[in-house]
Design a protein around this motif. Structure first.
Motif, short mmCIF file in Angstrom:
data_model
loop_
_atom_site.label_atom_id
_atom_site.label_comp_id
_atom_site.label_asym_id
_atom_site.label_seq_id
_atom_site.Cartn_x
_atom_site.Cartn_y
_atom_site.Cartn_z
N VAL A 1 -29.64 4.71 11.82
CA VAL A 1 -28.94 4.87 10.42
C VAL A 1 -27.31 4.50 10.52
CG1 VAL A 1 -30.44 6.52 9.60
CG2 VAL A 1 -28.60 7.24 10.74
N GLY A 2 -26.76 4.28 9.46
CA GLY A 2 -25.40 3.97 9.41
C GLY A 2 -24.59 5.26 9.76
N ILE A 3 -23.08 5.26 9.91
CA ILE A 3 -22.26 6.25 10.13
C ILE A 3 -21.00 6.12 9.61
CG2 ILE A 3 -21.49 5.55 12.56
CD1 ILE A 3 -21.26 8.42 13.23
N SER A 4 -20.58 6.90 8.74
CA SER A 4 -19.04 6.71 8.13
C SER A 4 -18.69 8.25 7.80
CB SER A 4 -19.28 5.71 6.67
OG SER A 4 -20.28 6.59 6.10
N GLU A 5 -17.09 7.98 7.48
CA GLU A 5 -16.53 9.09 7.01
C GLU A 5 -17.10 9.75 5.86
OE1 GLU A 5 -12.21 8.53 7.82
OE2 GLU A 5 -12.18 9.30 5.76
N ASN A 6 -17.44 11.26 5.83
CA ASN A 6 -17.98 11.99 5.14
C ASN A 6 -17.17 12.77 4.27
OD1 ASN A 6 -19.18 14.57 4.17
ND2 ASN A 6 -21.19 13.72 4.62
N ASN A 7 -17.07 12.45 3.00
CA ASN A 7 -16.01 13.46 2.00
C ASN A 7 -15.93 14.95 2.29
OD1 ASN A 7 -14.57 11.19 0.93
ND2 ASN A 7 -16.00 11.26 -0.72
N ASP A 8 -17.31 15.42 2.38
CA ASP A 8 -17.26 17.02 2.53
C ASP A 8 -16.73 17.26 3.89
OD1 ASP A 8 -18.41 17.09 0.06
OD2 ASP A 8 -20.47 17.06 0.84
N ALA A 9 -17.05 16.59 4.83
CA ALA A 9 -16.47 16.83 6.27
C ALA A 9 -15.13 16.75 6.29
CB ALA A 9 -17.12 15.79 7.28
N ILE A 10 -14.45 15.83 5.55
CA ILE A 10 -12.97 15.60 5.56
C ILE A 10 -12.36 16.90 4.73
CG2 ILE A 10 -11.02 14.49 4.10
CD1 ILE A 10 -11.90 12.97 6.81
N ASN A 11 -12.96 17.41 3.79
CA ASN A 11 -12.67 18.62 3.04
C ASN A 11 -12.57 19.68 3.85
OD1 ASN A 11 -11.90 17.37 0.72
ND2 ASN A 11 -13.70 17.25 -0.14
N MET A 12 -13.67 19.90 4.79
CA MET A 12 -13.63 20.90 5.88
C MET A 12 -12.62 20.92 6.67
SD MET A 12 -17.76 21.22 6.47
CE MET A 12 -18.91 21.78 5.48
N LEU A 13 -12.39 19.69 7.21
CA LEU A 13 -11.23 19.50 8.08
C LEU A 13 -9.83 20.03 7.65
CD1 LEU A 13 -12.02 16.04 9.90
CD2 LEU A 13 -12.19 18.47 10.89
N LEU A 14 -9.86 19.59 6.33
CA LEU A 14 -8.33 19.72 5.45
C LEU A 14 -8.14 21.42 5.20
CD1 LEU A 14 -8.10 16.84 2.97
CD2 LEU A 14 -6.65 17.33 4.93
N GLU A 15 -9.20 22.34 5.63
CA GLU A 15 -9.09 23.63 5.35
C GLU A 15 -8.31 24.21 6.45
OE1 GLU A 15 -12.71 26.01 4.81
OE2 GLU A 15 -13.53 24.30 3.64
N ARG A 16 -8.32 23.40 7.59
CA ARG A 16 -7.60 23.83 8.72
C ARG A 16 -6.48 23.02 9.11
NH1 ARG A 16 -9.40 27.03 13.47
NH2 ARG A 16 -7.74 26.95 14.94
N ILE A 17 -6.68 21.82 8.72
CA ILE A 17 -5.55 20.72 9.37
C ILE A 17 -4.88 20.47 8.06
CG2 ILE A 17 -4.97 18.50 10.45
CD1 ILE A 17 -7.91 18.89 11.62
N PRO A 18 -3.37 20.35 8.18
CA PRO A 18 -2.66 19.78 7.11
C PRO A 18 -3.01 18.37 6.82
CG PRO A 18 -1.23 20.94 8.54
CD PRO A 18 -2.60 20.77 8.93
N LEU A 19 -2.87 17.87 5.68
CA LEU A 19 -3.16 16.32 5.35
C LEU A 19 -2.20 15.40 6.12
CD1 LEU A 19 -4.70 14.26 3.63
CD2 LEU A 19 -2.91 14.32 1.95
N GLU A 20 -0.97 15.86 6.55
CA GLU A 20 -0.07 14.91 7.40
C GLU A 20 -0.56 14.77 8.70
OE1 GLU A 20 0.70 17.55 5.75
OE2 GLU A 20 2.32 18.81 6.73
N ASP A 21 -1.36 15.91 9.28
CA ASP A 21 -1.87 15.88 10.64
C ASP A 21 -3.26 15.19 10.92
OD1 ASP A 21 0.34 16.96 11.40
OD2 ASP A 21 -0.45 19.08 11.87
N LEU A 22 -3.71 14.62 9.54
CA LEU A 22 -4.99 14.14 9.66
C LEU A 22 -5.03 12.57 10.27
CD1 LEU A 22 -8.07 15.39 9.08
CD2 LEU A 22 -7.92 14.30 6.76
N ASN A 23 -4.81 12.62 11.37
CA ASN A 23 -4.75 11.28 11.93
C ASN A 23 -6.24 10.59 12.02
OD1 ASN A 23 -5.71 12.56 14.14
ND2 ASN A 23 -3.55 12.48 15.22
#
Lengths: 248, 248
Positions: free
Chosen positions: A90-112
């Motif tokens: 199957v394919g693989i790509s960035e998942n919006n829900d996963a990004i939102n989970m990361l943003l619970e801990r990581i400030p947007l400016e640190d999401l490199n």
């Protein structure tokens, strides 16, 4: 009832080099025993695509569930998610829900770019959240992909356990003795032969105080287990000290 | 020089049930790293003939050496020696030298049928003595069959190490940082890409004092390793604390 089985696939050079001692295998195995899921095989493979894909495809075809640990962080040596996608074709790509989970801990400016890699999820997978690092694992069909850091893995496993079928937990009884294994082997062999529905294991120990063997009996039926434990106790107590533990 | 590789095959229900936590894998892996033998795979299988034979045949065809642990005691659940004989398609019978080793510890009158089973050795195998339990392991072609009890396994491994080819030990350097993995991943990826002969691993940690990542670099050439360590140190010390450990 059909047995629910599982395999664990540990992914990581650091375990194979001996630098990091694995703490996840025993934890998962014990946890699964307690809910009647039988862990039937474990493999540890390096951070190499063909090894990960090969092992994963063998194990997921053979067992009810496969748990993987390791290789889902942000660095170049974290290739598990891509390998899982390839194994399932199957394919693989960035998942919006996963990004939102990361943003619970990581400030947007640190999401490199590296951190965003942790949100790349194979298509068709369901996320596995965790409250320690926030970066999710994921489930695709019967495969559960978890972190390698024990605290994070344990948080993910709490979620996994709510999602899998439970089996019939085996009742267990530990019988400790101060008798040498070679002195009880004949007796145990006969008892095992006549009682195939109970699993009797014998584990020798060597300590400064001397040596002996612990006998572990496991069975689906409590009355059968009690019967065997009492049989072993009466056969062995003429040879040495025997202590029958709790029936759990 | 061709890489010397190894696999470890752990045999035993007690590990898979979580009752016993394995202590041999990490010990063997670390020991092999120190002599330049690369442990490339580990499998844990239950005390079941077809599982043991299947795994053993796959691993012995793929790696320079295979180390097995577990399943060579006197009780009914100890079936490793028979499985190894079947995997190699050779016979198995009581070995006189093995009996003599047992007699160093066990009085002749105690050498019952169960204990004699520990002297059953596949044809064509060489014994591996040990000073703890005296019951020997054995080597057949590239497979080394050892006990599961850690003290006994370790005594056997001391003997095994005198018999196997050594490879080129990798020089290793640990670089500890208090920087989050996601903040160094881009830098490490670039350094790794430009220096493929050095292996750079990154291992995040979470402690009460905070979290960060340790970077482990391994290389066959010491000067290359020193070069990379210095490159990583200068790149990361602008972000946080970086401590370069010894070159071992």
């Amino acid at each position: 009832m059909k047995d629910i089985t599982a395999a664990v696939l540990v992914i990581g050079d650091e375990i194979l080099s001996g630098r990091t001692k694995d703490k996840n295998i025993g934890y998962i195995a014990e946890c699964f025993s307690n809910i009647g899921v039988y862990c039937k095989e474990v493999r540890i493979v390096p951070d190499q695509e063909e090894k990960i894909i090969g092992a994963l495809n063998e194990l997921r075809n053979e067992y009810t569930y496969v748990m993987t640990t390791g290789g889902i962080g942000p660095t170049h040596d974290d290739i598990t998610a891509d390998c899982v996608a390839k194994a399932f074709g199957v394919g693989i790509s960035e998942n919006n829900d996963a990004i939102n989970m990361l943003l619970e801990r990581i400030p947007l400016e640190d999401l490199n770019e590296s951190r965003r890699r942790m949100a790349r999820i194979p298509h068709g997978a369901t996320l596995i959240e965790n409250n320690v690092s926030k970066a999710p694992g994921f489930q695709i069909e019967n495969v559960f992909v978890m972190a390698g850091v024990p605290a994070v893995m344990q948080a993910m496993l709490d979620v996994v356990i709510t999602r899998i079928d439970k089996g019939q937990k085996l009742f267990t009884c530990n019988i400790s003795t101060n008798i040498k294994e070679g002195d009880i082997a004949d007796i145990l062999r006969d008892i095992q032969k006549n009682n195939p529905s109970v699993m009797i294991g014998s584990y020798p120990y060597y300590t400064d105080e001397g040596y002996g063997a612990n006998i572990v009996c496991r069975a689906k039926k409590l009355d059968e287990l009690k019967n065997i434990a009492s049989m072993i106790e009466s056969s062995l107590s003429v040879i040495g000290n025997v202590e029958v533990g709790d029936f759990e």
